[in-house]
Scaffold this active site. Structure first.
Site, short mmCIF file in Angstrom:
data_model
loop_
_atom_site.label_atom_id
_atom_site.label_comp_id
_atom_site.label_asym_id
_atom_site.label_seq_id
_atom_site.Cartn_x
_atom_site.Cartn_y
_atom_site.Cartn_z
N SER A 1 -16.19 -24.77 74.79
CA SER A 1 -16.85 -26.39 74.17
C SER A 1 -18.51 -26.22 75.00
O SER A 1 -19.72 -26.39 73.87
CB SER A 1 -16.20 -27.53 73.98
N HIS B 1 -18.73 -32.40 79.82
CA HIS B 1 -19.16 -32.09 78.20
C HIS B 1 -21.14 -32.92 78.66
O HIS B 1 -20.90 -33.53 79.33
CB HIS B 1 -19.21 -32.95 77.35
N ASP C 1 -18.60 -36.69 70.68
CA ASP C 1 -17.45 -36.66 71.36
C ASP C 1 -16.76 -37.77 70.62
O ASP C 1 -15.94 -38.13 71.36
CB ASP C 1 -17.88 -36.24 72.28
#
Length: 154
Positions: free
Chosen positions: A60, A99, A125
């Protein structure tokens, strides 16, 4: 293969007969384990993070981080800014997520809320957060990425 196993069993029998050597080997193993534990606890203290080292598990964050990259974290009290890469944990989930911070929302009370997104993801998210949670709180963050070792954790 059977020959290797038999050789190992023979070596263990020799070690069992020599109690002094067995004790020496056991103490060496204990020293290695306790040294690793002390280093880990020292890193936790210095970085103020419960997990000062993490491995990237998904794609990701590609191309910034690949699967298998090792990240070094720091969780000092400095304010988190948009664009920084953070590692956070969702309530009731064991695996931390790596992230990038997309938005920082500061409340009048001084509390900070964060919105994150993986570089390789199309949406933010909020779908990953706990049910009913729209923002991450500062307590959810394990630390911000301050260093990396590429492909080492694979």
């Amino acid at each position: 293969m059977l020959e290797i196993v038999e050789d190992q069993i023979a070596e263990l029998k020799k070690l069992w007969k020599n109690k002094r050597l067995l004790l020496h080997q056991g103490l060496n193993l204990a020293m290695i384990v306790f040294s690793a534990l002390m280093i880990w606890k020292g890193l936790m203290f210095l970085t103020k993070s419960e997990s000062p080292v993490v491995v990237v598990l998904s794609g990701s964050m590609e191309p910034a981080f690949q699967r298998g990259d090792i990240l070094f974290l720091n969780n000092q009290a400095n304010p988190i800014r948009v664009g920084e890469v953070v590692v956070f944990k969702i309530k009731d989930r064991d695996i931390p997520i790596v992230h990038r911070v997309m938005k920082v929302h500061e409340k009048a009370s001084g509390a900070v809320e964060l919105l994150t997104k993986g570089d390789n993801n199309r949406v933010d998210d909020r779908g990953l957060y706990a049910p009913g949670q729209l923002w991450l709180e500062r307590d959810d963050v394990l630390g911000r990425a301050v260093g990396t070792l590429r492909y080492v954790g694979m």
